[in-house]
Design an enzyme around this catalytic site. Sequence first.
Site, PDB file in Angstrom:
ATOM      1  CG  ASP A 147      -2.389  -0.055   0.878  1.00  0.00           C
ATOM      2  OD1 ASP A 147      -2.563  -0.563  -0.260  1.00  0.00           O
ATOM      3  OD2 ASP A 147      -3.087   0.022   1.625  1.00  0.00           O
ATOM      4  CG  ASP A 191       1.112  -7.351  11.294  1.00  0.00           C
ATOM      5  OD1 ASP A 191       0.421  -7.296  10.267  1.00  0.00           O
ATOM      6  OD2 ASP A 191       0.887  -6.980  12.346  1.00  0.00           O
ATOM      7  CG  ASP A 226       6.785  -6.182  12.441  1.00  0.00           C
ATOM      8  OD1 ASP A 226       5.637  -6.433  12.072  1.00  0.00           O
ATOM      9  OD2 ASP A 226       6.949  -5.718  13.714  1.00  0.00           O
ATOM     10  CG  ASP A 229      -7.060  -7.304  14.294  1.00  0.00           C
ATOM     11  OD1 ASP A 229      -7.997  -6.632  14.796  1.00  0.00           O
ATOM     12  OD2 ASP A 229      -6.035  -7.173  14.805  1.00  0.00           O
TER      13      ASP A 229
END
Length: 734
Positions: free
Chosen positions: A170, A236, A238, A333
């Site tokens: 994004d 994610d 990371d 989520d």
Amino acid sequence: MSMRKLSSFVLWAAVSLVVMALITLPISLQTHLIAGTAVVVAMMMLKAVRPHGMWRLIALALGTSIVLRYVYWRSTSTLPPINQPQDFIPGLLVYLSEMYSVGMLALSLFVVASPLPSRRAPRLADNELPTVDIFVPSYNEDRDLLARTLAAAKAIDYPADRMTIFLLDDGGTEQKRNSDQIEAANAAQYRHDDLQRLCAELGVRYLTRARNEHAKAGNLNNGLAQSSGELVVVFDADHAPARDFLHCTVGFFPAEPRLFLVQTPHFFLNPDPIERNLRTFLKMPSENEMFYGVIQRGLDKWNSSFFCGSAAVLRRTALAQTNGFQGRSITEDCETALELHARGWHSIYVDKPLIAGLQPSSFASFIVQRSRWAQGMIQILLFQKPYMKRGLSIAQRLCYMSSMLFWFFPVARTIFLIAPLFYLFFGLEIFTSSGSEFLAYTLSYMVVNLMMQNYLYGSYRWPWISELYEYAQSLYMLPALVSVLLNPSKPTFNVTAKDESIETDRLSEIAWPLFGFFLLLVAGVVMTVMRLIAQPYKADVTLVVGGWNLLNLLLAGCALGVVSERGERQASRRVAVRRRCEILAGDSVIAAAIENVSANGAGIRIAQTDAGVARLDRIAIRVPPLAPIDVDPVLPCMVRHKTQGDGSILLGVRYLPTTAVHYRLVADLLYANSDQWSSMQAARRVNPGLLRGTIWFYGLAIRETARGLFYFGRAAKRPAAPELQGQREAEDAR
């Protein structure tokens, strides 16, 4: 209703009536002290000899009786008269805050009194494995971090023809590349082209979209629209996975057709700012381990374990029923999980760390992250109303309410901190009781409450640590809570800075409110002394309230250490490993052993006889990888430092990755083996007990108060500290 259920209901109703009768009996203060002491002793004995099973529940029931006795006393004997508003209003605020805390304790007891053990997924044959799409959503993360995560995902032990990896970028959308701000547009174009090349080298797919709409949920839904796997995995940017991630999760799905989610813990290689600044990362469990080690297993018992945004596997057909990931709130989520639970889908929680991620390093970024979580959960509470949502069982409603109401803690915590000051500064009597009554009822309630918390969370959360985390966040998160309550649609998704580092010791740029409140509590101590001198006939009440203020002062002093940030160059800590390797230095090949690794470097031990290698600036290491690689597994490194030992030398090296193979080797070293993360967690999950833990905490509080005041004095004598090196300001992503 069957006879068995009817008899069970009658039994519980009878027991409840007996308990209510007992806690409302009028008894003397002496009798209450004896009863409270007896309960504390009984809980201690049960914890020592029978800490599990039915005996654990009996101990918790005994503690609950003292809590209820306290609630009855507070409700019937201590509220100021309503015709004295100057006393009644602050007294009512304190009372409501206490009832909130009691309510949260009750919900916690329901959720985690008897949590499920961790589950193991059935192992499937290769021809039974479902197809999987792995999504790595990204916004502004740098190339190296993304390369490590994508390389780790590529190394997952799973048939290549049944697994497709997508980078959902994004940060390189058409909207950004065509921005009117030419510098931002050029940066987005460079990122787009660079990440496309990286994905091609790693053998993963690059996806972006036209516009940055609906934040992370919109990005994930764009990935859903351009993929077709039976299962969807979200990591994610990371959060790098271990090789066994899919084998530990996907096996549940074929046997349970109504299963929509398998969630795993979020494990972190680096400390959060509180752990780093207090130096507790390797000594005690991390803050998130209480949630992932106990609470999620408790939620799992009631089919309420929810999606945490990453490290999870979801069924595509379930997501299709809700038109993908939900995006009305900024916590897509939990909102998605709530919607699917309400539609009759099931979830499973696997309590094994299968990913390793990074936490915010600066206190300011930590607050940005927690404020987003708080606002998102309150949005879901206001928009979705889980307490009355059709399709949820009563147990699921209670579980979701527990997770959402928790985020009101800044309100209660702030009131508890200022409550003693009402009396010390203004003489307001927010309790209508004597000092002895207050001390007797409150002290027994506090001790029992702490013991119950120790029963519930044991080695996952040490005494007083929750109070510290809540206090350190409360003053900063209170405005965020007020904002979302006044305008639930206002909050937007803020990206948390990742892979940041702090070069030098400094005060956090947002430290001043905590120092201001600390000085206010110090003034409260002064007022305590003045009241004892001026009003000796009220010494009992003054001493009790002054003691309350002193406890708050110790907590506030410890928080000064939280915002006194220690310089630390590394974004991630070293993880102990045992891997043989070879060092390539010119024409020489030298046997060596890797002892620890991080995302950026490693510690490699060589024999003293090979000391010549230590004088070189550049070397390469050949490491037999756990994940098969079809080229020579050689990783170039720079020697940063060396340490002499008995007959050996420890080299500290920094990786110099330039190709996809290099990133795959780094990922293999750090992320491939999930067992090393479990070992790391187990080493710090030690229960110090209530007494020893309390002594340790208040010793820590005194030390950190001194350190915080030292940082404050040093900052006052010099210009403001330089900006955080490498820190990206949290952006308004959408």
